[in-house]
Design an enzyme around this catalytic site. Structure first.
Site, PDB file in Angstrom:
ATOM      1  N   TRP A  20       0.853  -1.198   0.000  1.00 61.47           N
ATOM      2  CA  TRP A  20       0.000   0.000   0.000  1.00 61.47           C
ATOM      3  C   TRP A  20       0.892   1.252   0.000  1.00 61.47           C
ATOM      4  O   TRP A  20       0.713   2.165  -0.808  1.00 61.47           O
ATOM      5  CB  TRP A  20      -0.884  -0.042   1.245  1.00 61.47           C
ATOM      6  N   TRP A  55       6.880  -3.677  -6.576  1.00 62.47           N
ATOM      7  CA  TRP A  55       8.173  -4.152  -6.079  1.00 62.47           C
ATOM      8  C   TRP A  55       9.329  -3.791  -7.002  1.00 62.47           C
ATOM      9  O   TRP A  55      10.475  -3.897  -6.609  1.00 62.47           O
ATOM     10  CB  TRP A  55       8.146  -5.653  -5.767  1.00 62.47           C
ATOM     11  N   TRP A 103      12.921  -3.724  -2.436  1.00 63.75           N
ATOM     12  CA  TRP A 103      13.577  -4.023  -1.153  1.00 63.75           C
ATOM     13  C   TRP A 103      15.092  -4.042  -1.363  1.00 63.75           C
ATOM     14  O   TRP A 103      15.576  -4.770  -2.244  1.00 63.75           O
ATOM     15  CB  TRP A 103      13.143  -5.389  -0.648  1.00 63.75           C
ATOM     16  N   HIS A 150      12.653  -4.518   5.139  1.00 63.53           N
ATOM     17  CA  HIS A 150      12.093  -5.127   6.356  1.00 63.53           C
ATOM     18  C   HIS A 150      13.181  -5.261   7.423  1.00 63.53           C
ATOM     19  O   HIS A 150      12.918  -5.796   8.501  1.00 63.53           O
ATOM     20  CB  HIS A 150      11.568  -6.544   6.074  1.00 63.53           C
ATOM     21  N   LYS A 210      -8.016  -8.723   2.989  1.00 65.15           N
ATOM     22  CA  LYS A 210      -9.163  -8.018   3.581  1.00 65.15           C
ATOM     23  C   LYS A 210      -8.981  -6.511   3.504  1.00 65.15           C
ATOM     24  O   LYS A 210      -9.922  -5.775   3.269  1.00 65.15           O
ATOM     25  CB  LYS A 210      -9.287  -8.403   5.065  1.00 65.15           C
ATOM     26  N   GLY A 211      -7.790  -6.054   3.868  1.00 68.12           N
ATOM     27  CA  GLY A 211      -7.491  -4.624   3.785  1.00 68.12           C
ATOM     28  C   GLY A 211      -8.203  -3.776   4.818  1.00 68.12           C
ATOM     29  O   GLY A 211      -8.553  -2.631   4.545  1.00 68.12           O
TER      30      GLY A 211
HETATM   31  S1  PPS Z   1       4.412  -7.799   2.539  1.00 67.89           S
HETATM   32  O1  PPS Z   1       4.368  -9.241   2.102  1.00 67.89           O
HETATM   33  O2  PPS Z   1       5.145  -7.653   3.795  1.00 67.89           O
HETATM   34  O3  PPS Z   1       4.908  -6.916   1.494  1.00 67.89           O
HETATM   35  O4  PPS Z   1       2.865  -7.464   2.829  1.00 67.89           O
HETATM   36  P1  PPS Z   1       2.299  -5.995   3.086  1.00 67.89           P
HETATM   37  O5  PPS Z   1       2.082  -5.332   1.769  1.00 67.89           O
HETATM   38  O6  PPS Z   1       3.125  -5.307   4.090  1.00 67.89           O
HETATM   39  O7  PPS Z   1       0.918  -6.282   3.791  1.00 67.89           O
HETATM   40  C1  PPS Z   1      -0.197  -6.848   3.129  1.00 67.89           C
HETATM   41  C2  PPS Z   1      -1.422  -6.364   3.884  1.00 67.89           C
HETATM   42  O8  PPS Z   1      -1.698  -4.995   3.497  1.00 67.89           O
HETATM   43  C3  PPS Z   1      -3.020  -4.935   2.967  1.00 67.89           C
HETATM   44  N1  PPS Z   1      -3.135  -3.900   1.915  1.00 67.89           N
HETATM   45  C4  PPS Z   1      -4.031  -2.904   1.957  1.00 67.89           C
HETATM   46  N2  PPS Z   1      -4.937  -2.547   2.894  1.00 67.89           N
HETATM   47  C5  PPS Z   1      -5.737  -1.469   2.626  1.00 67.89           C
HETATM   48  N3  PPS Z   1      -5.664  -0.753   1.473  1.00 67.89           N
HETATM   49  C6  PPS Z   1      -4.767  -1.081   0.508  1.00 67.89           C
HETATM   50  N4  PPS Z   1      -4.721  -0.369  -0.624  1.00 67.89           N
HETATM   51  C7  PPS Z   1      -3.891  -2.194   0.741  1.00 67.89           C
HETATM   52  N5  PPS Z   1      -2.909  -2.791   0.023  1.00 67.89           N
HETATM   53  C8  PPS Z   1      -2.461  -3.826   0.753  1.00 67.89           C
HETATM   54  C9  PPS Z   1      -3.247  -6.332   2.426  1.00 67.89           C
HETATM   55  O9  PPS Z   1      -4.603  -6.581   2.180  1.00 67.89           O
HETATM   56  C10 PPS Z   1      -2.650  -7.163   3.556  1.00 67.89           C
HETATM   57  O10 PPS Z   1      -3.448  -7.120   4.736  1.00 67.89           O
HETATM   58  P2  PPS Z   1      -4.606  -8.189   5.085  1.00 67.89           P
HETATM   59  O11 PPS Z   1      -5.022  -7.879   6.503  1.00 67.89           O
HETATM   60  O12 PPS Z   1      -3.990  -9.559   4.968  1.00 67.89           O
HETATM   61  O13 PPS Z   1      -5.708  -7.942   4.113  1.00 67.89           O
END
Ligand code: PPS
Length: 290
Positions: free
Chosen positions: A50, A73, A78, A102, A252-253
């Site tokens: 995000w 990416w 990274w 990270h 889920k987000g």
């Molecule tokens: S990683 O593998 O470390 O790069 O993963 P990362 O991107 O840090 O985390 C993935 C989670 O971020 C949520 N996500 C978002 N949430 C809200 N809005 C947007 N636009 C968005 N983009 C990515 C993604 O859904 C993962 O969270 P969860 O709770 O699993 O849905």
């Protein structure tokens, strides 16, 4: 797939060997940051993708089309990944260089502290990080298998998952923030009031946003836009790496999904560890532990 089940241990931290080698990890600790760099720092599953999208949008606000054809990416890579050396040459042409890590602070601070590089630390409620990470272990074939959520819960709380302890990661970075050009932002800030959060971030980055530019950024970083775009939602990653039949990267987000997973006993246990580890630091975060 090469090294899919290999785990690299570097400076006491476990990381997937599919993405890291001792050589790439050493190279990251020797990476020379520049004053114009922007470094996004996250513990996994804190909203990295995000924020990679948001940073990229802010710095390409006049031509948002130009970034729609490449995945996040490659735009905000990274520094510790094997592939970083492939992306670095093309980044040199455009400044600032947008980078992700990270890593804990102790592995980068020596090369960061004497620069004016902007460090954006994105934090997320660790309970939601835990649940997101649990699901990611089912999706990503380069991560260890866990027999159950209970098993993963214990390993996370003990800091035995890849990248170690969430608590150590955040305390390590907050502990050096005075030595850095540092900005703390949370997943919860972005969820609750994305307009204000992105405006505050842009101010830190020295980027003025016109109202129309802000509207566009809000659209292109929304969960609905990102989850439907194949270059942003990781759906093009081959099934040998991501088992798309068991779930989605953009899952889920939302904030607070942990409530559907934690038992009352797990919640009490997590809260005890959280208070013991975080102490007064806990006061500065907007997430709810209830
Ligand atoms: S990683 O593998 O470390 O790069 O993963 P990362 O991107 O840090 O985390 C993935 C989670 O971020 C949520 N996500 C978002 N949430 C809200 N809005 C947007 N636009 C968005 N983009 C990515 C993604 O859904 C993962 O969270 P969860 O709770 O699993 O849905």
């Amino acid at each position: 797939m090469d090294r899919i089940k290999v785990t690299e241990v570097f400076e006491g931290i476990s990381m997937p060997g599919h993405l890291h080698t001792q050589e790439s990890l050493n190279a990251a600790t020797n990476f020379q940051f520049q004053d114009t760099d922007v470094l996004l720092v996250t513990f996994p599953k804190s909203g990295t993708t995000w924020m990679q999208q948001i940073l990229s949008l802010i710095f390409n606000k006049e031509d948002l089309q130009s970034i729609q054809n490449t995945p996040t990416w490659t735009r905000v890579p990274w520094v510790e990944h094997i592939s970083f050396s492939d992306y670095l040459p093309q980044m040199e042409a455009s400044k600032p260089r947008l980078l992700t890590t990270h890593f804990p602070a102790r592995l980068l601070i020596h090369n960061l502290k004497n620069t004016k590089a902007r460090v954006v630390y994105l934090a997320r409620n660790p309970k939601d990080v835990l649940v997101s990470y649990y699901h990611f272990h089912k999706l990503a074939k380069f991560l260890p298998d866990f027999s159950s959520f209970e098993d993963f819960f214990d390993q996370f709380l003990e800091g035995k998952v890849n990248f170690g302890s969430w608590f150590n990661h955040i305390k390590d970075w907050l502990g050096v923030q005075q030595e850095l050009n540092f900005f703390l932002i949370t997943y919860e800030d972005l969820s609750q009031d994305p307009r204000q959060a992105i405006q505050n971030l842009s101010t830190f980055l020295g980027q003025q946003l016109e109202p129309k530019e802000l509207e566009n950024i809000l659209h292109y970083c929304s969960f609905s836009f990102m989850s439907q775009n194949d270059l942003l939602n990781y759906s093009l990653i081959p099934p040998v790496i991501f088992d798309h039949s068991v779930g989605k990267f953009l899952r889920k987000g939302v904030a607070g999904n942990w409530k559907e997973y934690f038992s009352p006993e797990q919640n009490a246990r997590f809260n005890n560890v959280y208070q013991a580890e975080m102490g007064d630091l806990a006061l500065q975060f907007p997430w709810s532990l209830d």
